[in-house]
Write a protein that holds these residues in place. Structure first.
Motif, PDB file in Angstrom:
ATOM      1  N   PRO A   1      12.609   9.268   1.587  1.00  0.00           N
ATOM      2  CA  PRO A   1      13.104   8.895   2.933  1.00  0.00           C
ATOM      3  C   PRO A   1      13.462  10.112   3.778  1.00  0.00           C
ATOM      4  O   PRO A   1      13.205  10.127   4.986  1.00  0.00           O
ATOM      5  CB  PRO A   1      14.328   8.029   2.629  1.00  0.00           C
ATOM      6  CG  PRO A   1      14.076   7.480   1.258  1.00  0.00           C
ATOM      7  CD  PRO A   1      13.338   8.556   0.526  1.00  0.00           C
ATOM      8  N   GLU A   2      14.070  11.148   3.169  1.00  0.00           N
ATOM      9  CA  GLU A   2      14.434  12.322   3.958  1.00  0.00           C
ATOM     10  C   GLU A   2      13.204  13.089   4.440  1.00  0.00           C
ATOM     11  O   GLU A   2      13.229  13.681   5.536  1.00  0.00           O
ATOM     12  CB  GLU A   2      15.348  13.246   3.150  1.00  0.00           C
ATOM     13  CG  GLU A   2      14.814  13.654   1.787  1.00  0.00           C
ATOM     14  CD  GLU A   2      15.276  12.730   0.675  1.00  0.00           C
ATOM     15  OE1 GLU A   2      15.358  13.216  -0.482  1.00  0.00           O
ATOM     16  OE2 GLU A   2      15.557  11.547   0.961  1.00  0.00           O
ATOM     17  N   ASP A   3      12.129  13.059   3.644  1.00  0.00           N
ATOM     18  CA  ASP A   3      10.899  13.704   4.099  1.00  0.00           C
ATOM     19  C   ASP A   3      10.280  12.939   5.264  1.00  0.00           C
ATOM     20  O   ASP A   3       9.762  13.543   6.212  1.00  0.00           O
ATOM     21  CB  ASP A   3       9.890  13.792   2.955  1.00  0.00           C
ATOM     22  CG  ASP A   3      10.310  14.797   1.893  1.00  0.00           C
ATOM     23  OD1 ASP A   3      11.066  15.731   2.233  1.00  0.00           O
ATOM     24  OD2 ASP A   3       9.884  14.641   0.727  1.00  0.00           O
ATOM     25  N   ARG A   4      10.305  11.631   5.193  1.00  0.00           N
ATOM     26  CA  ARG A   4       9.796  10.828   6.308  1.00  0.00           C
ATOM     27  C   ARG A   4      10.600  11.091   7.565  1.00  0.00           C
ATOM     28  O   ARG A   4      10.019  11.251   8.664  1.00  0.00           O
ATOM     29  CB  ARG A   4       9.837   9.343   5.948  1.00  0.00           C
ATOM     30  CG  ARG A   4       9.378   8.426   7.073  1.00  0.00           C
ATOM     31  CD  ARG A   4       9.580   6.959   6.707  1.00  0.00           C
ATOM     32  NE  ARG A   4       9.248   6.085   7.830  1.00  0.00           N
ATOM     33  CZ  ARG A   4      10.073   5.817   8.833  1.00  0.00           C
ATOM     34  NH1 ARG A   4      11.300   6.370   8.852  1.00  0.00           N
ATOM     35  NH2 ARG A   4       9.691   5.014   9.818  1.00  0.00           N
ATOM     36  N   THR A   5      11.923  11.139   7.431  1.00  0.00           N
ATOM     37  CA  THR A   5      12.778  11.414   8.596  1.00  0.00           C
ATOM     38  C   THR A   5      12.466  12.796   9.174  1.00  0.00           C
ATOM     39  O   THR A   5      12.421  12.968  10.406  1.00  0.00           O
ATOM     40  CB  THR A   5      14.254  11.320   8.198  1.00  0.00           C
ATOM     41  OG1 THR A   5      14.523  10.021   7.664  1.00  0.00           O
ATOM     42  CG2 THR A   5      15.155  11.575   9.394  1.00  0.00           C
TER      43      THR A   5
ATOM     44  N   LYS B   1      -2.467   8.412   2.036  1.00  0.00           N
ATOM     45  CA  LYS B   1      -2.525   7.837   0.689  1.00  0.00           C
ATOM     46  C   LYS B   1      -3.915   7.295   0.388  1.00  0.00           C
ATOM     47  O   LYS B   1      -4.462   7.504  -0.700  1.00  0.00           O
ATOM     48  CB  LYS B   1      -1.482   6.734   0.556  1.00  0.00           C
ATOM     49  CG  LYS B   1      -1.434   6.100  -0.821  1.00  0.00           C
ATOM     50  CD  LYS B   1      -0.334   5.054  -0.906  1.00  0.00           C
ATOM     51  CE  LYS B   1      -0.279   4.438  -2.296  1.00  0.00           C
ATOM     52  NZ  LYS B   1       0.808   3.410  -2.395  1.00  0.00           N
ATOM     53  N   SER B   2      -4.515   6.611   1.365  1.00  0.00           N
ATOM     54  CA  SER B   2      -5.857   6.069   1.172  1.00  0.00           C
ATOM     55  C   SER B   2      -6.886   7.183   1.034  1.00  0.00           C
ATOM     56  O   SER B   2      -7.782   7.113   0.182  1.00  0.00           O
ATOM     57  CB  SER B   2      -6.219   5.156   2.348  1.00  0.00           C
ATOM     58  OG  SER B   2      -7.544   4.692   2.234  1.00  0.00           O
ATOM     59  N   ALA B   3      -6.768   8.229   1.855  1.00  0.00           N
ATOM     60  CA  ALA B   3      -7.730   9.332   1.796  1.00  0.00           C
ATOM     61  C   ALA B   3      -7.656  10.065   0.460  1.00  0.00           C
ATOM     62  O   ALA B   3      -8.685  10.432  -0.126  1.00  0.00           O
ATOM     63  CB  ALA B   3      -7.479  10.305   2.952  1.00  0.00           C
TER      64      ALA B   3
ATOM     65  N   ARG C   1       2.078  19.251   2.499  1.00  0.00           N
ATOM     66  CA  ARG C   1       2.764  19.089   1.216  1.00  0.00           C
ATOM     67  C   ARG C   1       3.533  17.770   1.167  1.00  0.00           C
ATOM     68  O   ARG C   1       3.655  17.158   0.103  1.00  0.00           O
ATOM     69  CB  ARG C   1       3.699  20.275   0.975  1.00  0.00           C
ATOM     70  CG  ARG C   1       2.965  21.586   0.748  1.00  0.00           C
ATOM     71  CD  ARG C   1       3.919  22.682   0.323  1.00  0.00           C
ATOM     72  NE  ARG C   1       4.769  23.123   1.420  1.00  0.00           N
ATOM     73  CZ  ARG C   1       4.454  24.100   2.286  1.00  0.00           C
ATOM     74  NH1 ARG C   1       3.287  24.718   2.177  1.00  0.00           N
ATOM     75  NH2 ARG C   1       5.286  24.462   3.246  1.00  0.00           N
ATOM     76  N   ILE C   2       4.036  17.321   2.305  1.00  0.00           N
ATOM     77  CA  ILE C   2       4.736  16.039   2.325  1.00  0.00           C
ATOM     78  C   ILE C   2       3.735  14.888   2.212  1.00  0.00           C
ATOM     79  O   ILE C   2       3.950  13.926   1.468  1.00  0.00           O
ATOM     80  CB  ILE C   2       5.578  15.913   3.610  1.00  0.00           C
ATOM     81  CG1 ILE C   2       6.690  16.979   3.625  1.00  0.00           C
ATOM     82  CG2 ILE C   2       6.193  14.521   3.718  1.00  0.00           C
ATOM     83  CD1 ILE C   2       7.515  16.989   4.898  1.00  0.00           C
TER      84      ILE C   2
ATOM     85  N   HIS D   1       3.700   8.457  -7.617  1.00  0.00           N
ATOM     86  CA  HIS D   1       4.276   7.192  -8.077  1.00  0.00           C
ATOM     87  C   HIS D   1       5.479   6.787  -7.233  1.00  0.00           C
ATOM     88  O   HIS D   1       5.645   5.608  -6.887  1.00  0.00           O
ATOM     89  CB  HIS D   1       4.697   7.327  -9.542  1.00  0.00           C
ATOM     90  CG  HIS D   1       5.293   6.077 -10.105  1.00  0.00           C
ATOM     91  ND1 HIS D   1       4.554   4.940 -10.364  1.00  0.00           N
ATOM     92  CD2 HIS D   1       6.585   5.770 -10.453  1.00  0.00           C
ATOM     93  CE1 HIS D   1       5.344   3.995 -10.846  1.00  0.00           C
ATOM     94  NE2 HIS D   1       6.578   4.470 -10.914  1.00  0.00           N
ATOM     95  N   GLY D   2       6.315   7.755  -6.869  1.00  0.00           N
ATOM     96  CA  GLY D   2       7.504   7.431  -6.080  1.00  0.00           C
ATOM     97  C   GLY D   2       7.261   7.380  -4.589  1.00  0.00           C
ATOM     98  O   GLY D   2       8.091   6.842  -3.845  1.00  0.00           O
ATOM     99  N   GLY D   3       6.128   7.936  -4.115  1.00  0.00           N
ATOM    100  CA  GLY D   3       5.850   7.953  -2.685  1.00  0.00           C
ATOM    101  C   GLY D   3       6.665   9.017  -1.958  1.00  0.00           C
ATOM    102  O   GLY D   3       7.349   9.852  -2.568  1.00  0.00           O
TER     103      GLY D   3
END
Length: 294
Positions: free
Chosen positions: A195-199, A228-230, A182-183, A190-192
């Protein structure tokens, strides 16, 4: 003063009634044309798939297919639709019993029978596709993701994300993979990824794989870019597939109409248009005593 016989008036009334009586479809030629179209379509699609022109594949290498291959597959899908539905429409028009028409709409009636054969063939193809897809999508360790909620397009990214040199046996990561899916799905938004999800992903990778925090960050960043590419490639493939399928069905309906008209003209012993003049070898002379309209 002459009185017109009653029998003459009755005869004229009956003739007018026959000319305005509605007609119906003849299902025998429609079913024959649909079976011919479906069978030929399956043969051509199987041949194209064997050549690598399939519109979808369970193989991991399909993720790396080029846009040109997707376009070529779409063109082949349209080509096989023209051939199969055209032949099915021709059979539907050719085997339809000839009728004498007082309104000169024989070709229209033949064309409608071709379109009816096309519609039945599409329905049969949809049922066969659903049955084949249901049988092919059985449980498999090589082609199916560990979880039903995990899209196969991101399975490799998830494997790379949680790859560990040492891990206790029988460790269930279904929940963690579903949450990471889901992440990763937000990477193409659009927003990508927030940051908290990446952390959070970095913390999960560090805890579940045992790698250093710096290595976990690089792994997460690489996985996000690949996800993102896939997803973008999967969307592009879906658009091409949907457009090609819709175009193939529309062109198939037109081919079935034209094929049914050609079959009807051959049935009545008439030559068809010059662009199909090579097919006039079936020309045998006009039907002498056509049956009346139903």
């Amino acid at each position: 003063m002459a009185i017109e016989p009653i029998t003459g008036i009755a005869s004229e009334t009956a003739t007018a009634s026959n000319l305005t009586r509605p007609w119906g479809l003849q299902w025998t030629p429609i079913v024959v044309g649909a079976f011919v179209a479906t069978s030929l379509s399956l043969i051509l699609i199987s041949f194209g798939t064997a050549l690598g022109l399939g519109m979808a594949s369970a193989a991991p290498t399909w993720r790396d297919a080029s846009v040109a291959l997707w376009l070529l597959s779409g063109v082949y899908l349209i080509f096989q639709s023209l051939i199969s539905f055209g032949c099915g429409g021709y059979f539907a028009g050719r085997v339809r019993p000839p009728y004498a028409s007082a309104t000169d709409d024989i070709e229209t009636r033949d064309g409608l029978h071709g379109v009816a054969a096309w519609a039945l063939a599409v329905l049969m193809g949809a049922v066969l596709t659903a049955l084949i897809a249901g049988a092919a999508n059985g449980p498999s360790a090589t082609t199916q993701p560990p979880s039903a909620s995990e899209p196969s397009v991101l399975s490799y990214e998830l494997d790379h994300l949680f790859r560990a040199p040492r891990r206790p046996p029988n460790v269930d990561l279904t929940g963690e993979r579903a949450e990471a899916t889901r992440i990763l799905a937000t990477a193409s938004s659009h927003g990508g990824v927030l940051p908290e999800d990446r952390t959070y992903l970095v913390q999960q990778v560090t805890a579940l794989t045992g790698v250093a925090a710096s290595d976990a960050e690089r792994r997460v960043d690489t996985t996000l870019a690949n996800a993102k590419s896939a997803i973008s490639r999967a969307r592009a493939a879906s658009i091409i597939i949907a457009f090609s399928a819709a175009a193939a069905l529309l062109f198939g309906a037109a081919a079935a109409w034209v094929g049914a008209e050609a079959g009807g003209r051959h049935r009545d012993g008439e030559p068809i248009s010059e662009w199909m003049a090579h097919s006039n070898r079936w020309h045998k002379g006009r039907v002498a005593d056509p049956r009346p309209l139903p």
